[in-house]
Design a protein around this motif. Structure first.
Motif, PDB file in Angstrom:
ATOM      1  N   ARG A   1       4.142   5.393  -5.974  1.00 53.86           N
ATOM      2  CA  ARG A   1       4.742   5.129  -7.295  1.00 53.86           C
ATOM      3  C   ARG A   1       3.786   4.934  -8.455  1.00 53.86           C
ATOM      4  O   ARG A   1       4.160   5.138  -9.618  1.00 53.86           O
ATOM      5  N   VAL A   2       2.578   4.457  -8.184  1.00 52.67           N
ATOM      6  CA  VAL A   2       1.695   4.074  -9.288  1.00 52.67           C
ATOM      7  C   VAL A   2       0.982   5.317  -9.849  1.00 52.67           C
ATOM      8  O   VAL A   2       0.467   6.120  -9.078  1.00 52.67           O
TER       9      VAL A   2
ATOM     10  N   ILE B   1       0.836  -1.208   0.000  1.00 47.60           N
ATOM     11  CA  ILE B   1       0.000   0.000   0.000  1.00 47.60           C
ATOM     12  C   ILE B   1       0.874   1.264   0.000  1.00 47.60           C
ATOM     13  O   ILE B   1       0.570   2.233  -0.697  1.00 47.60           O
TER      14      ILE B   1
ATOM     15  N   VAL C   1       2.365   1.610  -3.571  1.00 46.61           N
ATOM     16  CA  VAL C   1       1.315   1.957  -4.546  1.00 46.61           C
ATOM     17  C   VAL C   1       1.015   3.448  -4.454  1.00 46.61           C
ATOM     18  O   VAL C   1       0.937   4.149  -5.466  1.00 46.61           O
ATOM     19  N   LYS C   2       0.871   3.948  -3.237  1.00 51.85           N
ATOM     20  CA  LYS C   2       0.560   5.372  -3.055  1.00 51.85           C
ATOM     21  C   LYS C   2       1.676   6.270  -3.584  1.00 51.85           C
ATOM     22  O   LYS C   2       1.428   7.362  -4.064  1.00 51.85           O
TER      23      LYS C   2
END
Lengths: 80, 144
Positions: free
Chosen positions: B117-118, B111, B114-115
């Motif tokens: 890098r995505v 999590i 994801v916050k």
């Protein structure tokens, strides 16, 4: 002159007033292309706050662009 | 291992079944939900947008890193896009592992990465009627 397809997301999409555009440009690198487009569309984000993707993969700002490349300028992300 | 961007509500019960594994002694699931406040402002709804082809690639890279780093059995992550109302699930991460410690660690890693890098963006729509893209405001704040 080369032709590029630029796709916009989030704040850049709103400031450009479109999701995608095909442009003819003399820009050699992603950095030069962003400078041109930022002037044209009045983008508020400086390149230092963005990342860039070429053909759906992260790329360097100094990467030399090729005819037909698909370019995405990536504003600061905020998933989750 | 699966990372997906979904325009539809996340079916958490269904995703949980993807983690069924008799070797797994621990399953950790994280749900990120739409909250009614942020940074002192009252939030009415959120809007998420993703650059899907790269989001899916980068998401899968993160899951691969977590599998290798923590030695877990399976990881599934789904991130929602579109307009989300309060309480809806924006992101779901599930990890199955032989032991609970690695499951918690891998879930946290996924999590957080994801916050960071995505390529997904979040716009907050406030009760006062204005809105803003998170992490992108460089112009002067709206006059209130």
């Amino acid at each position: 002159m080369s032709r590029f397809e630029v796709q916009y997301f989030a704040l850049l999409r709103e400031q450009a007033g479109r999701s995608v555009e095909t442009i003819e440009s003399t820009a050699r690198t992603a950095r030069e292309l962003y400078a041109d487009l930022a002037r044209q569309h009045g983008f508020s984000l400086g390149a230092e706050r963005l990342k860039v993707a070429v053909n759906d993969e992260f790329a360097s700002w100094e990467q030399v662009l090729a005819e037909g490349d698909r370019i995405v300028f990536i504003p600061p992300v905020a998933g989750g | 291992m699966r990372f997906a961007i979904s325009p539809h509500p996340i079916d958490t019960a269904n995703l949980r079944e993807d983690l069924d594994d008799t070797r797994a002694g621990g399953v950790v699931c994280f749900e990120g939900c739409v909250r009614d406040f942020n940074d002192g402002r009252s939030v009415q709804r959120l809007e998420y947008e993703a650059f899907a082809p790269l989001a899916e690639k980068e998401g899968m890279r993160i899951l691969g890193e977590a599998m290798e780093r923590f030695g877990v059995l399976e990881i599934v992550c789904v991130h929602r896009v579109g307009i989300l109302e309060l309480g809806e699930v924006a992101v779901w991460v599930g990890v199955a592992s032989r032991h609970r410690g690695a499951a918690f660690d891998a879930c946290r890693y996924v999590i957080d990465e994801v916050k960071a890098r995505v390529p997904i963006w979040k716009k907050e729509h406030y009760t006062e009627g204005d809105s803003g893209w998170i992490n992108c405001h460089q112009e002067s704040p709206p006059v209130r």
